[in-house]
Scaffold this active site. Structure first.
Site, mmCIF file in Angstrom:
data_model
loop_
_atom_site.group_PDB
_atom_site.id
_atom_site.type_symbol
_atom_site.label_atom_id
_atom_site.label_comp_id
_atom_site.label_asym_id
_atom_site.label_seq_id
_atom_site.Cartn_x
_atom_site.Cartn_y
_atom_site.Cartn_z
ATOM 1 N N ASP A 17 0.956 -1.203 -0.091
ATOM 2 C CA ASP A 17 0.133 -0.103 0.207
ATOM 3 C C ASP A 17 0.638 0.870 -0.182
ATOM 4 O O ASP A 17 1.852 1.232 0.465
ATOM 5 C CB ASP A 17 -1.455 -0.160 1.243
ATOM 6 N N SER A 18 0.217 2.245 -0.147
ATOM 7 C CA SER A 18 1.359 3.443 -0.302
ATOM 8 C C SER A 18 1.258 3.776 1.199
ATOM 9 O O SER A 18 2.626 4.578 1.596
ATOM 10 C CB SER A 18 0.236 4.916 -0.396
ATOM 11 N N TYR A 49 -0.321 8.516 -2.242
ATOM 12 C CA TYR A 49 -0.454 8.349 -3.649
ATOM 13 C C TYR A 49 -1.544 8.980 -4.459
ATOM 14 O O TYR A 49 -1.424 9.211 -5.799
ATOM 15 C CB TYR A 49 -0.179 6.879 -4.000
ATOM 16 N N GLY A 50 -2.819 9.174 -3.425
ATOM 17 C CA GLY A 50 -4.007 9.696 -4.521
ATOM 18 C C GLY A 50 -3.501 10.964 -4.588
ATOM 19 O O GLY A 50 -4.637 11.091 -5.549
ATOM 20 N N CYS A 80 -4.659 -1.137 -1.894
ATOM 21 C CA CYS A 80 -4.657 0.465 -2.803
ATOM 22 C C CYS A 80 -5.699 0.515 -3.343
ATOM 23 O O CYS A 80 -5.270 0.089 -4.327
ATOM 24 C CB CYS A 80 -3.198 0.784 -2.875
ATOM 25 N N ASN A 81 -6.837 0.835 -3.265
ATOM 26 C CA ASN A 81 -7.584 1.110 -4.148
ATOM 27 C C ASN A 81 -7.385 2.248 -5.546
ATOM 28 O O ASN A 81 -6.857 1.820 -7.040
ATOM 29 C CB ASN A 81 -9.122 2.138 -3.049
ATOM 30 N N THR A 82 -6.070 3.430 -4.721
ATOM 31 C CA THR A 82 -5.196 4.304 -5.940
ATOM 32 C C THR A 82 -5.089 3.459 -6.929
ATOM 33 O O THR A 82 -4.988 3.928 -8.152
ATOM 34 C CB THR A 82 -4.790 5.043 -4.996
ATOM 35 N N GLU A 158 -1.911 8.870 8.598
ATOM 36 C CA GLU A 158 -0.188 8.286 8.101
ATOM 37 C C GLU A 158 0.428 8.431 9.576
ATOM 38 O O GLU A 158 1.292 8.510 10.206
ATOM 39 C CB GLU A 158 0.000 8.298 7.252
ATOM 40 N N CYS A 190 -10.999 3.566 0.273
ATOM 41 C CA CYS A 190 -9.847 3.905 0.416
ATOM 42 C C CYS A 190 -9.458 3.573 2.028
ATOM 43 O O CYS A 190 -9.534 3.171 3.095
ATOM 44 C CB CYS A 190 -9.380 5.013 0.517
ATOM 45 N N THR A 191 -7.898 1.973 1.988
ATOM 46 C CA THR A 191 -8.350 1.533 2.782
ATOM 47 C C THR A 191 -7.219 2.327 3.886
ATOM 48 O O THR A 191 -7.134 1.210 4.705
ATOM 49 C CB THR A 191 -6.261 -0.011 2.277
ATOM 50 N N HIS A 192 -7.162 3.399 4.332
ATOM 51 C CA HIS A 192 -6.650 4.291 5.575
ATOM 52 C C HIS A 192 -7.841 4.421 6.565
ATOM 53 O O HIS A 192 -7.870 4.642 7.287
ATOM 54 C CB HIS A 192 -6.477 5.590 4.775
HETATM 55 N N1 DGL Z 1 -5.276 3.564 0.906
HETATM 56 C C1 DGL Z 1 -4.478 4.679 -0.965
HETATM 57 C C2 DGL Z 1 -6.615 3.510 -1.205
HETATM 58 O O1 DGL Z 1 -6.739 2.948 -1.081
HETATM 59 C C3 DGL Z 1 -4.120 5.195 -0.013
HETATM 60 C C4 DGL Z 1 -4.038 6.454 -1.417
HETATM 61 C C5 DGL Z 1 -3.541 7.454 -1.266
HETATM 62 O O2 DGL Z 1 -1.910 7.015 -1.056
HETATM 63 O O3 DGL Z 1 -3.804 8.291 -1.390
HETATM 64 O O4 DGL Z 1 -6.283 4.432 -1.494
#
Ligand code: DGL
Length: 269
Positions: A17-18, A49-50, A80-82, A158, A190-192
């Site tokens: 993931d990011s 990353y988004g 990570c969805n992104t 984070e 988003c997994t966060h």
């Molecule tokens: N956990 C990432 C997701 O599911 C976070 C994206 C990010 O880093 O912006 O999209």
């Protein structure tokens, strides 16, 4: 000599993931697949990353994948969805191993909602992606869907400030308008965001069903391992965590997802 699938059975699953968000997915994968060794890579230094360009998200993710492949991972979960939204298609054609991705769970939300009003909280890249538009066209028919980019939320997680006043202010700003429109189902895309659950429940006062696809992703991982004859029977699986960010913060999240022993390394790739 054994066929390659058999020798690969006890190789680890790679998850990346990011940042720390994908650890919620790891926790579910552990429940479904207790004999699997796991290598988790969190690119917290480059997170989020988004808000990056598609090209940047793609090249960072490619580095993460190459790293996990050097660790002999037999399957990679993009937690990570992104990244799934912008890159999984390319990665599936580029690399030989199976990938599991994740996307906002609009389909289960459409099956559950009574008001036919669904809220989706995800990163801007996910919501703007072709993949999400496609999912939307497929499952949002007859529904009112309210999409909201979660600006700033990933950073809160984070930094481990998910219960701060700032978190409350941002989430109130994002969720109240949906609530006022009558949304009864909220998709966390988003997994966060599941790490903000306490605050989300407080703001929505338990009046919405919250959908987190982590369990479905773990199921899909199991399905693919069975399909490729890659399920491990190792009674002593190993867990190895790599972060490009702060080791202390990573450790606090990891301890929520899994019991020691595990190895945690701060690295640069
Ligand atoms: N956990 C990432 C997701 O599911 C976070 C994206 C990010 O880093 O912006 O999209």
């Amino acid at each position: 000599m054994n066929p390659p699938e058999t020798t690969m059975k006890n190789h680890p699953i790679g998850i990346f993931d990011s940042g720390v968000g994908g650890l919620g997915v790891l926790r579910e994968i552990r429940k479904h697949l207790p004999h699997e060794s796991i290598h988790y890579f969190a690119d917290s230094r480059n997170c989020p990353y988004g808000s990056k360009t598609k090209e940047d998200a793609l090249s960072l993710s490619r580095k993460n994948i190459e790293f996990l492949l050097r660790q002999n991972c037999k399957l990679i979960v993009i937690a990570c969805n992104t990244v799934t939204a912008v890159a999984i298609k390319s990665f599936r054609s580029e690399y030989k191993i199976p990938f599991v991705g994740m996307e906002p769970a609009l389909k289960p939300a459409a099956l559950q909602t009574k008001t036919k009003k669904i809220g989706i909280l995800a990163t801007e890249s996910t919501l703007n992606s072709k993949r999400f538009k496609h999912t939307f066209e497929q499952y949002a028919k007859g529904m009112e869907v309210f999409v909201q980019p979660g600006y700033g939320l990933v950073e809160l997680v984070e930094q481990r400030t998910q219960n701060s006043d700032h978190a409350q202010r941002l989430l109130t700003q994002y969720l109240l308008p949906m609530m006022e429109k009558g949304v009864d189902t909220l998709v966390l895309g988003c997994t966060h965001y599941p790490f903000l659950m306490e605050m989300i429940t407080k703001i929505t006062k338990n009046r919405v069903t919250i959908i987190d696809p982590a369990d479905a992703v773990a199921n899909q991982t199991k399905k693919l391992l069975i399909q490729f004859n890659l399920v491990s029977n190792n009674p002593h699986p190993l867990f190895h965590f790599f972060t490009t960010g702060n080791k202390k913060i990573a450790k606090r999240f990891i301890d929520h997802a899994i019991k020691p022993p595990y190895i945690l390394e701060q690295i640069e790739i």
